[in-house]
Design a protein around this motif. Structure first.
Motif, PDB file in Angstrom:
ATOM      1  N   LEU A 334       0.829  -1.206   0.000  1.00 24.62           N
ATOM      2  CA  LEU A 334       0.000   0.000   0.000  1.00 24.62           C
ATOM      3  C   LEU A 334       0.863   1.256   0.000  1.00 24.62           C
ATOM      4  CD1 LEU A 334      -2.899  -0.933   2.455  1.00 24.62           C
ATOM      5  CD2 LEU A 334      -3.041  -0.639  -0.015  1.00 24.62           C
ATOM      6  N   ASP A 335       1.915   1.244   0.800  1.00 24.55           N
ATOM      7  CA  ASP A 335       2.840   2.383   0.800  1.00 24.55           C
ATOM      8  C   ASP A 335       3.425   2.597  -0.589  1.00 24.55           C
ATOM      9  OD1 ASP A 335       2.577   3.216   3.384  1.00 24.55           O
ATOM     10  OD2 ASP A 335       4.208   1.978   4.167  1.00 24.55           O
ATOM     11  N   SER A 336       3.834   1.495  -1.210  1.00 28.83           N
ATOM     12  CA  SER A 336       4.434   1.577  -2.540  1.00 28.83           C
ATOM     13  C   SER A 336       3.437   2.102  -3.565  1.00 28.83           C
ATOM     14  CB  SER A 336       4.949   0.194  -2.956  1.00 28.83           C
ATOM     15  OG  SER A 336       5.499   0.229  -4.258  1.00 28.83           O
ATOM     16  N   ALA A 337       2.188   1.625  -3.480  1.00 34.49           N
ATOM     17  CA  ALA A 337       1.159   2.069  -4.426  1.00 34.49           C
ATOM     18  C   ALA A 337       0.858   3.550  -4.257  1.00 34.49           C
ATOM     19  CB  ALA A 337      -0.111   1.233  -4.238  1.00 34.49           C
ATOM     20  N   LYS A 338       0.715   3.995  -2.996  1.00 40.34           N
ATOM     21  CA  LYS A 338       0.434   5.401  -2.743  1.00 40.34           C
ATOM     22  C   LYS A 338       1.574   6.284  -3.247  1.00 40.34           C
ATOM     23  CE  LYS A 338      -2.422   4.674   1.392  1.00 40.34           C
ATOM     24  NZ  LYS A 338      -2.506   4.882   2.850  1.00 40.34           N
ATOM     25  N   TRP A 339       2.811   5.850  -2.965  1.00 35.19           N
ATOM     26  CA  TRP A 339       3.947   6.638  -3.430  1.00 35.19           C
ATOM     27  C   TRP A 339       3.988   6.699  -4.950  1.00 35.19           C
ATOM     28  CZ3 TRP A 339       7.766   5.367  -6.782  1.00 35.19           C
ATOM     29  CH2 TRP A 339       8.720   6.375  -7.000  1.00 35.19           C
ATOM     30  N   PHE A 340       3.732   5.600  -5.613  1.00 33.36           N
ATOM     31  CA  PHE A 340       3.810   5.575  -7.071  1.00 33.36           C
ATOM     32  C   PHE A 340       2.772   6.517  -7.682  1.00 33.36           C
ATOM     33  CE2 PHE A 340       3.275   3.715 -11.330  1.00 33.36           C
ATOM     34  CZ  PHE A 340       4.599   3.653 -11.730  1.00 33.36           C
ATOM     35  N   ILE A 341       1.560   6.519  -7.135  1.00 35.67           N
ATOM     36  CA  ILE A 341       0.521   7.425  -7.633  1.00 35.67           C
ATOM     37  C   ILE A 341       0.939   8.875  -7.426  1.00 35.67           C
ATOM     38  CG2 ILE A 341      -1.847   8.225  -7.230  1.00 35.67           C
ATOM     39  CD1 ILE A 341      -2.578   5.298  -6.578  1.00 35.67           C
ATOM     40  N   ASP A 342       1.512   9.153  -6.261  1.00 31.64           N
ATOM     41  CA  ASP A 342       1.965  10.508  -5.984  1.00 31.64           C
ATOM     42  C   ASP A 342       3.128  10.896  -6.893  1.00 31.64           C
ATOM     43  OD1 ASP A 342       1.781  12.909  -4.267  1.00 31.64           O
ATOM     44  OD2 ASP A 342       3.796  12.320  -3.652  1.00 31.64           O
ATOM     45  N   ALA A 343       4.017   9.940  -7.177  1.00 27.86           N
ATOM     46  CA  ALA A 343       5.162  10.212  -8.048  1.00 27.86           C
ATOM     47  C   ALA A 343       4.697  10.524  -9.466  1.00 27.86           C
ATOM     48  CB  ALA A 343       6.107   9.010  -8.055  1.00 27.86           C
ATOM     49  N   ILE A 344       3.669   9.827  -9.935  1.00 23.04           N
ATOM     50  CA  ILE A 344       3.135  10.091 -11.269  1.00 23.04           C
ATOM     51  C   ILE A 344       2.550  11.501 -11.329  1.00 23.04           C
ATOM     52  CG2 ILE A 344       1.276   9.482 -12.878  1.00 23.04           C
ATOM     53  CD1 ILE A 344       1.793   6.586 -12.245  1.00 23.04           C
ATOM     54  N   ARG A 345       1.861  11.888 -10.250  1.00 20.80           N
ATOM     55  CA  ARG A 345       1.288  13.235 -10.196  1.00 20.80           C
ATOM     56  C   ARG A 345       2.403  14.282 -10.242  1.00 20.80           C
ATOM     57  NH1 ARG A 345      -0.921  12.625  -5.762  1.00 20.80           N
ATOM     58  NH2 ARG A 345      -2.943  11.841  -6.479  1.00 20.80           N
ATOM     59  N   GLN A 346       3.466  14.038  -9.478  1.00 20.05           N
ATOM     60  CA  GLN A 346       4.599  14.968  -9.493  1.00 20.05           C
ATOM     61  C   GLN A 346       5.265  14.994 -10.865  1.00 20.05           C
ATOM     62  OE1 GLN A 346       7.339  14.866  -6.104  1.00 20.05           O
ATOM     63  NE2 GLN A 346       5.852  13.592  -5.013  1.00 20.05           N
ATOM     64  N   ARG A 347       5.331  13.826 -11.501  1.00 17.91           N
ATOM     65  CA  ARG A 347       5.905  13.769 -12.849  1.00 17.91           C
ATOM     66  C   ARG A 347       5.086  14.616 -13.819  1.00 17.91           C
ATOM     67  NH1 ARG A 347       5.092  10.892 -17.617  1.00 17.91           N
ATOM     68  NH2 ARG A 347       7.005  10.403 -18.770  1.00 17.91           N
ATOM     69  N   GLN A 348       3.768  14.486 -13.763  1.00 23.14           N
ATOM     70  CA  GLN A 348       2.900  15.257 -14.652  1.00 23.14           C
ATOM     71  C   GLN A 348       3.117  16.756 -14.456  1.00 23.14           C
ATOM     72  OE1 GLN A 348      -1.062  13.988 -13.709  1.00 23.14           O
ATOM     73  NE2 GLN A 348      -0.581  11.831 -14.017  1.00 23.14           N
ATOM     74  N   GLU A 349       3.151  17.189 -13.194  1.00 21.65           N
ATOM     75  CA  GLU A 349       3.316  18.610 -12.917  1.00 21.65           C
ATOM     76  C   GLU A 349       4.678  19.108 -13.375  1.00 21.65           C
ATOM     77  OE1 GLU A 349       2.558  18.903  -8.723  1.00 21.65           O
ATOM     78  OE2 GLU A 349       0.455  19.386  -9.055  1.00 21.65           O
ATOM     79  N   THR A 350       5.729  18.306 -13.120  1.00 21.80           N
ATOM     80  CA  THR A 350       7.082  18.707 -13.516  1.00 21.80           C
ATOM     81  C   THR A 350       7.186  18.841 -15.027  1.00 21.80           C
ATOM     82  OG1 THR A 350       8.015  17.581 -11.583  1.00 21.80           O
ATOM     83  CG2 THR A 350       9.526  18.126 -13.372  1.00 21.80           C
ATOM     84  N   LEU A 351       6.661  17.859 -15.750  1.00 26.51           N
ATOM     85  CA  LEU A 351       6.703  17.917 -17.209  1.00 26.51           C
ATOM     86  C   LEU A 351       5.955  19.148 -17.720  1.00 26.51           C
ATOM     87  CD1 LEU A 351       6.080  14.206 -18.341  1.00 26.51           C
ATOM     88  CD2 LEU A 351       8.237  15.376 -18.006  1.00 26.51           C
ATOM     89  N   TYR A 352       4.767  19.376 -17.161  1.00 24.56           N
ATOM     90  CA  TYR A 352       3.934  20.463 -17.678  1.00 24.56           C
ATOM     91  C   TYR A 352       4.563  21.835 -17.426  1.00 24.56           C
ATOM     92  CZ  TYR A 352      -0.174  23.218 -18.848  1.00 24.56           C
ATOM     93  OH  TYR A 352      -1.021  24.118 -19.425  1.00 24.56           O
ATOM     94  N   VAL A 353       4.987  22.086 -16.184  1.00 23.45           N
ATOM     95  CA  VAL A 353       5.514  23.420 -15.870  1.00 23.45           C
ATOM     96  C   VAL A 353       6.819  23.683 -16.622  1.00 23.45           C
ATOM     97  CG1 VAL A 353       4.407  23.483 -13.613  1.00 23.45           C
ATOM     98  CG2 VAL A 353       6.744  22.618 -13.788  1.00 23.45           C
TER      99      VAL A 353
END
Length: 488
Positions: A334-353
């Motif tokens: 569960l920790d790994s899944a939550k982190w991965f979802i959060d990492a994808i969100r951070q990836r999206q924001e980093t790419l976009y900005v």
């Protein structure tokens, strides 16, 4: 003698999660999709697709969720785990564990490919049309297997004879191999099985219908190959005792040939690798509009089944040792899944900005597509604009593409250093390369410009550049030296 002393040291260490995030940011769309599939297989607590009970805003990103890090080597007793942190409640709605919501149809089209016959299999198929003895056929197939992807046989006949004897138990001699090689030289594409460029060109010329100029081309390649490769046309005119027009026609015949006959087959039959743009820039009512490829924003959520397992454990009165081990495993996933979802969100924001900053920095170019309007831009310029590290900007720009109204571009191509023109203004090195390329394209090919002449021409255009810089830019643009650009 033993001594004790204090030593203060400041060091910076990256957590495994930070390293994983940097790797995710670096991945282009297709590689990211593959990484996503691998994570879904490895972590059963992570699921793709929308949760039936979820209602959430498409554009909402929530980066304030603090998830407990879990070390694979750390042993935690099941009784010490706060199970309520992993169970859904009104304060932690499911959408906070969900990646950005994009349509399943967004950029999700796959191109079907037709199965192809390989280059070497095609040669074997052609050999099947010849009547050969069993021994000759074995030699022929061995020779075909020794031909590289460019269509050349880059091994000596003696080496091939020895190799067949030691590895295949086929005993023959150089004369027999040469005879079979002549049969392979009759296969298509013309020039296949040549041992060097000179033989490759000769084989192709001998496959042509004989004409005055084809015969002259054969003479040039067969007897004056070095003079031809060095473009010593005056010596060729004298050696072949022909007019300039005759030599020009013969050279035109040679220029029609393919120096890599195997490559021509391979390029028309290989599965073409598609470039999937990571971003799209469009001009809407005179304004630039940036969108991130929907395939970079998958729908992911934490498995409810795993949360139910924790609930079952919490409600259980008698907790066995195996159940406690299972809880530790579930917590890790569960920790790994939550982190991965959060990492994808951070990836999206980093790419976009990052891409958004690049788009507005090069706004003049994106509005009209004129390459000379590309401004000098280095990684630090964008890093300062978005407040990210230079290495992060580099990861975004290095292997990603943007679909623009003027074609699909590699993002790192928008970066360039600045040089001063004669007015003291900063201009992009891309602009200078563009002008240099145009000057070379428009030159008289019978008298191509030397590097010294190119220095003078660019100086006249307002770009004072050293000769060594001209040579450097020539190499980067794959422009040969003046002698090799000369045409008769």
């Amino acid at each position: 003698m033993l001594k004790q002393f204090l030593n203060l040291k400041l060091s910076q260490k990256l957590s495994p999660q930070q390293i994983q995030l940097m790797k995710l940011i670096q991945l282009p769309t297709q590689a990211f999709e593959q990484r996503l599939k691998e994570e879904l297989i490895e972590n059963p607590a992570l699921e793709s697709g929308k949760d039936e009970d979820e209602i959430y805003d498409k554009d909402e990103f929530d980066n304030n969720d603090d998830y407990d890090e879990f070390d694979d080597n750390e042993s935690i007793d099941a009784d010490e785990i706060n199970i309520d942190e992993y169970l859904s409640d009104d304060e932690t709605p499911d959408y906070k564990l969900q990646a950005n919501n994009y349509s399943d149809d967004d950029d999700d089209r796959e191109t079907p490919f037709v199965a192809q016959t390989s280059f070497h299999q095609d040669l074997i198929n052609q050999l099947n049309t010849f009547i050969l003895s069993d021994n000759d056929r074995e030699i022929a197939e061995f020779l075909v297997g020794s031909i590289d992807d460019d269509g050349y046989l880059r091994r000596s006949i003696q080496d091939i004879v020895d190799d067949m004897a030691f590895t295949q138990g086929i005993y023959t001699d150089e004369k027999a191999v040469e005879r079979i090689l002549n049969i392979i030289h009759d296969l298509e594409p013309a020039g296949v099985g040549a041992r060097d460029l000179q033989e490759c060109l000769l084989l192709q010329l001998k496959h042509k219908t004989p004409t005055e100029y084809v015969d002259l081309a054969i003479t040039v390649i067969e007897n004056h190959f070095e003079q031809f490769t060095k473009k010593h046309y005056e010596k060729l005119l004298t050696s072949c005792n022909v007019s300039q027009e005759q030599l020009k026609k013969a050279i035109e015949e040679i220029e029609k040939l393919n120096p890599k006959p195997g490559g021509s087959f391979d390029s028309s039959n290989r599965v073409v690798e598609q470039i999937v743009p990571d971003f799209t820039i469009r001009i809407v009512d005179g304004e630039l509009e940036l969108t991130l490829n929907g395939r970079n924003a998958p729908s992911l959520h934490v498995s409810k089944d795993y949360q139910e397992m924790l609930q079952t454990y919490k409600d259980s009165r008698d907790k066995s040792g195996s159940q406690k081990d299972a809880v530790q495993f579930i917590k890790q996933k569960l920790d790994s899944a939550k982190w991965f979802i959060d990492a994808i969100r951070q990836r999206q924001e980093t790419l976009y900005v990052t891409m958004n900053a690049i788009m507005y920095f090069q706004q003049e170019y994106f509005l009209d597509g004129e390459e000379t309007k590309l401004k000098p831009m280095i990684l630090k310029d964008i890093a300062d604009m978005v407040g990210l590290d230079i290495s992060t900007v580099s990861r975004v720009a290095n292997s990603k593409y943007v679909d623009t109204p003027y074609g699909t571009k590699l993002i790192k191509e928008f970066f360039s250093e600045a040089m001063k023109n004669d007015q003291g203004e900063d201009v992009s090195t891309l602009e200078i390369k563009k002008i240099l390329k145009t000057v070379v394209e428009d030159e008289d090919k019978s008298k191509p410009y030397s590097d010294e002449q190119l220095v003078d021409i660019l100086k006249e255009k307002g770009y004072p550049i050293a000769r060594r810089t001209i040579a450097k830019y020539r190499d980067l643009l794959d422009i040969p030296v003046a002698r090799m650009r000369k045409k008769i």
